[in-house]
Design an enzyme around this catalytic site. Structure first.
Site, short mmCIF file in Angstrom:
data_model
loop_
_atom_site.label_atom_id
_atom_site.label_comp_id
_atom_site.label_asym_id
_atom_site.label_seq_id
_atom_site.Cartn_x
_atom_site.Cartn_y
_atom_site.Cartn_z
N PHE A 73 -3.73 124.95 90.82
CA PHE A 73 -4.98 125.46 90.23
C PHE A 73 -4.87 126.96 90.09
O PHE A 73 -4.66 127.67 91.06
CB PHE A 73 -6.18 125.11 91.12
CG PHE A 73 -7.49 125.63 90.57
CD1 PHE A 73 -8.14 124.96 89.55
CD2 PHE A 73 -8.04 126.81 91.05
CE1 PHE A 73 -9.33 125.44 89.02
CE2 PHE A 73 -9.25 127.30 90.53
CZ PHE A 73 -9.88 126.61 89.51
N ASP B 280 0.42 133.15 93.43
CA ASP B 280 -1.05 133.14 93.32
C ASP B 280 -1.62 133.03 94.74
O ASP B 280 -1.63 131.95 95.33
CB ASP B 280 -1.47 131.95 92.45
CG ASP B 280 -3.00 131.81 92.32
OD1 ASP B 280 -3.72 132.43 93.13
OD2 ASP B 280 -3.45 131.08 91.43
N LYS C 253 -11.01 135.79 95.48
CA LYS C 253 -11.77 135.18 96.58
C LYS C 253 -12.02 136.14 97.75
O LYS C 253 -12.86 137.02 97.64
CB LYS C 253 -11.08 133.89 97.02
CG LYS C 253 -11.13 132.83 95.92
CD LYS C 253 -10.94 131.42 96.45
CE LYS C 253 -11.36 130.39 95.42
NZ LYS C 253 -10.34 130.05 94.43
#
Ligand code: PLP
Length: 400
Positions: free
Chosen positions: A140, A225, A254
């Site tokens: 993702f 990532d 995040k």
């Protein structure tokens, strides 16, 4: 229970019919004053919990001083956060943006530009310019068109055709599959150190290090990532550095902003090749967000903070493992405070709803999986309180 919620909002995600009013540490309260223990924390976003004093202070101080000078002007928090992130990560160049997807878009752009330059310099290359990025099944990387194309989520390619070209997918955790997928068109490999949305999938030991070696040998880039795994979530400041790997490009999001929209694209000096006008954005690096990022980074990197994260993570893991054993669950996986309990049946959605009604907010990325991503400041007592709610619900649902 709140009265019916009518809204003009696009219903893009199912939500329980309560409205959240405030938060404090590991706790959330809805408008009716009901309290919830929060083991989702935004989405692994509130690294220091809800409303931490250090973030309230950074926001208040900066809001009274300067919100957005202009992306065409320097501001001090942005300069300082870039410097500190570079020092901690070992990657010399930093670009700030507002979401993880935007950071990954930047990573894709930078890799493509680097590939084009390298091909021009080499001349001998058989392809006009390399552009393909190898990513993994289940991965993702975001919800923009490019990052959806980069992601390996099942069914996504059919959603908004045509799919942006330039991505090849291989199984996660399999270095040989990456080696086989590298062609003259390849420019980079892009992976998560632990696949978060795929269900907290931890690769075999040495995976990142082997990808580092392989990409170096084949002269392509390694993009990591760290949007979910970074900023202390997995026990170290960055999961890849924890694994002894310095990538060419890294993305953060995040937890970096501790609850405010802040993300970053980092690269090695030798890879950095954006020219004026290649990359930017109206709100990028504004001092309101970067001053918060600075407060978060200084807290998380302070002496003693990460060892404490590892300690409470060990406690949560041990308690989940005991629970798994007691209830006949296949096990627990994950790293640091990114953990998942594997259930013997696909009942996670029911469990999430029942524990919510009992005052616990949990997430299930897959039908047979519960995910735990509490604040990095969660206490053993809060872990105990979580299990006090989860255990009876789980034994009831699994017993049915
Ligand atoms: C959440 C996430 C993203 C996307 O970040 P947004 O801020 O939602 O755009 C990208 N990669 C990973 C690994 C993520 O967990």
């Amino acid at each position: 229970m709140s009265s019916e919620i009518t809204s003009a909002l696009m219903p893009v995600t199912p939500r329980p019919s309560v409205v959240m009013a405030r938060g404090q540490g590991s706790w959330l309260w809805d408008e009716d004053g009901r309290r919830y223990l929060d083991f989702v924390q935004g989405w692994a976003v509130n690294s220091l919990g809800h409303a931490p004093p250090i973030i309230r202070k950074a926001l208040a101080d900066q809001a009274g001083r300067l919100l957005t000078p202009s992306p065409a002007l320097h501001n001090r928090p942005q300069l300082e956060l870039a410097g500190e992130l570079a020092r901690h990560s070992g990657l010399e160049r930093v670009f700030f943006c507002n979401s993880g997807a935007e950071a990954n878009e930047g990573a894709i752009k930078l890799a493509r530009k680097w590939g084009r330059r390298a091909a021009r310099a080499a001349r001998s290359s058989k392809v006009e310019f390399p552009y393909e990025i190898i990513t993994t099944h289940g991965s993702f990387h975001g919800r923009t068109l490019a990052t959806m194309a980069a992601s390996g989520k099942e069914g996504w390619d059919a959603l908004f055709p045509p799919v942006m070209p330039g991505f090849a997918k291989v199984p996660y955790g399999d270095v040989d599959a990456v080696a086989r997928a590298i062609t003259d068109r390849s420019v980079a490999v892009m992976v998560e150190p632990v696949q978060g949305e795929a269900g907290v999938v931890v690769p075999p030991d040495g995976y990142l290090a082997a990808l580092r070696e392989l990409t170096q040998q084949r002269n392509i880039l390694l993009i990591v990532d760290e949007i979910q795994t970074g900023m202390g979530r997995c026990g170290g400041l960055f999961a890849c550095r924890q694994a002894g790997v310095l990538p060419d490009i890294m993305t953060l999001g995040k937890g970096l902003g501790g609850g405010v929209p802040l993300a970053a694209l980092l690269s090695r000096e030798s890879v950095f090749c954006f020219e004026a006008g290649d990359q930017g954005g109206t709100f990028n690096g504004n001092p309101l967000m970067t001053s918060v990022g600075l407060a978060v980074l200084r807290t998380v990197s302070a002496a003693g903070f990460l060892p404490a994260v590892s300690q409470v993570a060990g406690y949560l893991r041990a308690r989940l493992e005991a629970l798994a054993q007691g209830l006949g669950c296949p096990g627990v996986r994950g790293q640091g405070l990114l953990l998942a309990l594997i259930l013997p049946k696909p009942v996670a959605a029911d469990v999430v709803q029942l524990v919510f009604d009992a005052g616990l907010f949990l997430n299930s990325p897959r039908p047979e999986l519960l995910r735990f991503m509490p604040s990095l400041t969660v206490t053993p007592n809060e872990v105990d309180a979580m299990l006090e709610i989860l255990e009876p619900v789980l034994s009831q649902v699994l017993g049915e």
